[in-house]
Design an enzyme around this catalytic site. Sequence first.
Site, PDB file in Angstrom:
ATOM      1  N   GLY A 177       0.791  -1.226   0.000  1.00 15.51           N
ATOM      2  CA  GLY A 177       0.000   0.000   0.000  1.00 15.51           C
ATOM      3  C   GLY A 177       0.822   1.274   0.000  1.00 15.51           C
ATOM      4  O   GLY A 177       0.412   2.273   0.589  1.00 15.51           O
ATOM      5  N   THR A 207       1.464   3.388  -2.534  1.00 13.10           N
ATOM      6  CA  THR A 207       0.729   4.449  -3.227  1.00 13.10           C
ATOM      7  C   THR A 207      -0.462   4.906  -2.402  1.00 13.10           C
ATOM      8  O   THR A 207      -0.751   6.107  -2.315  1.00 13.10           O
ATOM      9  CB  THR A 207       0.269   3.960  -4.611  1.00 13.10           C
ATOM     10  OG1 THR A 207       1.403   3.540  -5.370  1.00 13.10           O
ATOM     11  CG2 THR A 207      -0.451   5.066  -5.363  1.00 13.10           C
ATOM     12  N   GLU A 225       3.969   5.147 -12.495  1.00 12.91           N
ATOM     13  CA  GLU A 225       3.377   3.822 -12.655  1.00 12.91           C
ATOM     14  C   GLU A 225       1.906   3.894 -13.046  1.00 12.91           C
ATOM     15  O   GLU A 225       1.462   3.173 -13.934  1.00 12.91           O
ATOM     16  CB  GLU A 225       3.529   3.033 -11.356  1.00 12.91           C
ATOM     17  CG  GLU A 225       3.048   1.592 -11.454  1.00 12.91           C
ATOM     18  CD  GLU A 225       3.327   0.824 -10.182  1.00 12.91           C
ATOM     19  OE1 GLU A 225       3.616  -0.377 -10.281  1.00 12.91           O
ATOM     20  OE2 GLU A 225       3.241   1.425  -9.091  1.00 12.91           O
ATOM     21  N   ARG A 259      -8.715   6.885  -7.047  1.00 12.18           N
ATOM     22  CA  ARG A 259      -8.408   6.358  -5.710  1.00 12.18           C
ATOM     23  C   ARG A 259      -8.737   7.386  -4.632  1.00 12.18           C
ATOM     24  O   ARG A 259      -9.284   7.045  -3.583  1.00 12.18           O
ATOM     25  CB  ARG A 259      -6.920   6.001  -5.616  1.00 12.18           C
ATOM     26  CG  ARG A 259      -6.548   4.664  -6.235  1.00 12.18           C
ATOM     27  CD  ARG A 259      -5.182   4.251  -5.720  1.00 12.18           C
ATOM     28  NE  ARG A 259      -4.807   2.935  -6.202  1.00 12.18           N
ATOM     29  CZ  ARG A 259      -3.800   2.225  -5.700  1.00 12.18           C
ATOM     30  NH1 ARG A 259      -3.098   2.714  -4.702  1.00 12.18           N
ATOM     31  NH2 ARG A 259      -3.499   1.037  -6.172  1.00 12.18           N
ATOM     32  N   GLU A 298      18.553  -2.361  -4.814  1.00 12.91           N
ATOM     33  CA  GLU A 298      19.487  -1.925  -5.852  1.00 12.91           C
ATOM     34  C   GLU A 298      20.564  -0.929  -5.426  1.00 12.91           C
ATOM     35  O   GLU A 298      21.544  -0.756  -6.129  1.00 12.91           O
ATOM     36  CB  GLU A 298      18.729  -1.341  -7.064  1.00 12.91           C
ATOM     37  CG  GLU A 298      17.962  -2.382  -7.831  1.00 12.91           C
ATOM     38  CD  GLU A 298      17.202  -1.804  -9.001  1.00 12.91           C
ATOM     39  OE1 GLU A 298      17.279  -2.386 -10.084  1.00 12.91           O
ATOM     40  OE2 GLU A 298      16.525  -0.784  -8.822  1.00 12.91           O
TER      41      GLU A 298
END
Length: 514
Positions: free
Chosen positions: A232, A234, A258, A267, A400
């Site tokens: 969650g 976002t 994205e 949303r 990364e």
Amino acid sequence: MNETQSKTQASFSIPKKTSSSAERGKMPPQAIDLEEAVLGAMMIDKKGLNETIEILQEDFFYRPQHQKIFKAIATLFNESEPIDLLTVSNQLRKNGDYDSIGGNYYLVGLTQKVASSAHIEFHARVIQEKYVLRKLIEISSSIIDKAYDETTDIFELLDESESEIFKITDGSLKSEYKDSKSLVYQAIEQIKAMSEKEGLSGVPSGFRDVDKITSGFHPSDLVILAARPGMGKTAFVLSMAKNITVDYKIPVAVFSLEMSSIQLITRLIVGETGIDNEKIKKGNLTDAEWKQLYTKVKNLENAPLFIDDTPALNVFDLRAKCRRLVSQHGVKMIIIDYLQLMTTKDKSSGNREQEISTISRSLKAIAKELEVPVIALSQLSRAVETRGGSKRPLLSDLRESGAIEQDADIVSFIYRPEYYKIPTWDDEEQSPTEGQAELIIAKHRNGALENIRLRFIAEQAKFMDLSESTSFSSGPMELQSSMNNDDFELPNINPLDSFGIDDFSNDDDNEVPF
């Protein structure tokens, strides 16, 4: 060569020489008479000094001797010494500038050219404007010279040019250092502001316990919010953006690499109205729910929220967009969803870890340059999934690059044990995990580390304070019982068009609930 050819060549060469001579013959923008009047007023009237000392800087003056005189006045001001003809003269002697400015004869001449400090602030603004014009000419000339140089990197030139111009348009032509006196004053003002804002010195998140730990997100901070897919990320930053823009009316910019902008706003509509996400996606709403939607959505319409859904955004474009948003709309927070989807202009190295390090450093530089907090979402490595126990993420799980941890002022994680089928929290109470999440502050450069429990409403992709009620005071059921259908008429629209439902048909976002 015949006479006609000679005349033709002459007709082409003469304008070029004339233009070049005209350029060399132009005087830079200046206001010498106003410089003299302002300096004279500063030495004879304390009111004039107070009105201009914060506006002007040494470089704003065109004449070198005026720069030296202002420097002497500013030194006396910072040391809380009286400012008049004699003290300025003595300070110039200390600085070794007394003879070069023309001695007392020149200083007395300045004071005789002005009778009072009337209109001195206006005069100071004109001096500042002339300086800005000179800087623009200087910057433009540098850009032209570098543009003709074939070895110049075009992206670096664009970034450098925009950065220099932004300093002018933002009004941030400041000295490169600040003395202790001014810094102490700013710190005291910040402490006063905290007391007035109930301990908040930065941009509030809208989550009570989070703001207690952070005191708000501060200018120049780089905040990393990391989690595995489905936690969650976002949903959390959108809930935070709603709190900031709707409840506090503070402008926020969201860069979504994205999801599309219509998906993000949908949303927010789901979270704001409390209507089930599946109903909104299908447009299958009752009359009461439609009225609920139109009532609640007005809060979002007026929110100072700016969404950019440019895919594969590189750091140079991001910096340019952020500068414009800050200068034109006064944006106070920047959110990026998410860091690993960003790119750099140089992809020749093929080393993804170095690229992420560059992006991370660039985000911190943007936060410092624009003096706004930057919230960047980040993915975690799969090591979390393979680990036993509670599966709480660790700093070593940042994906990364270790540079993310190094550059960030705050590193936080979202952890939902319910996602891993863990029914209870690993605390003494063994309380149920259903509908709950944990914000883990794992690094906090200027504060404490803490695990903060929050409520997560999956069907609305919304985070709330744990103690906050999930019910809506004017929910659909209540509206249904009290609404007179004769007083409410649905607009003639297609629900699917209203919310861009076509955008969801191929949605492969793996985050709850879409």
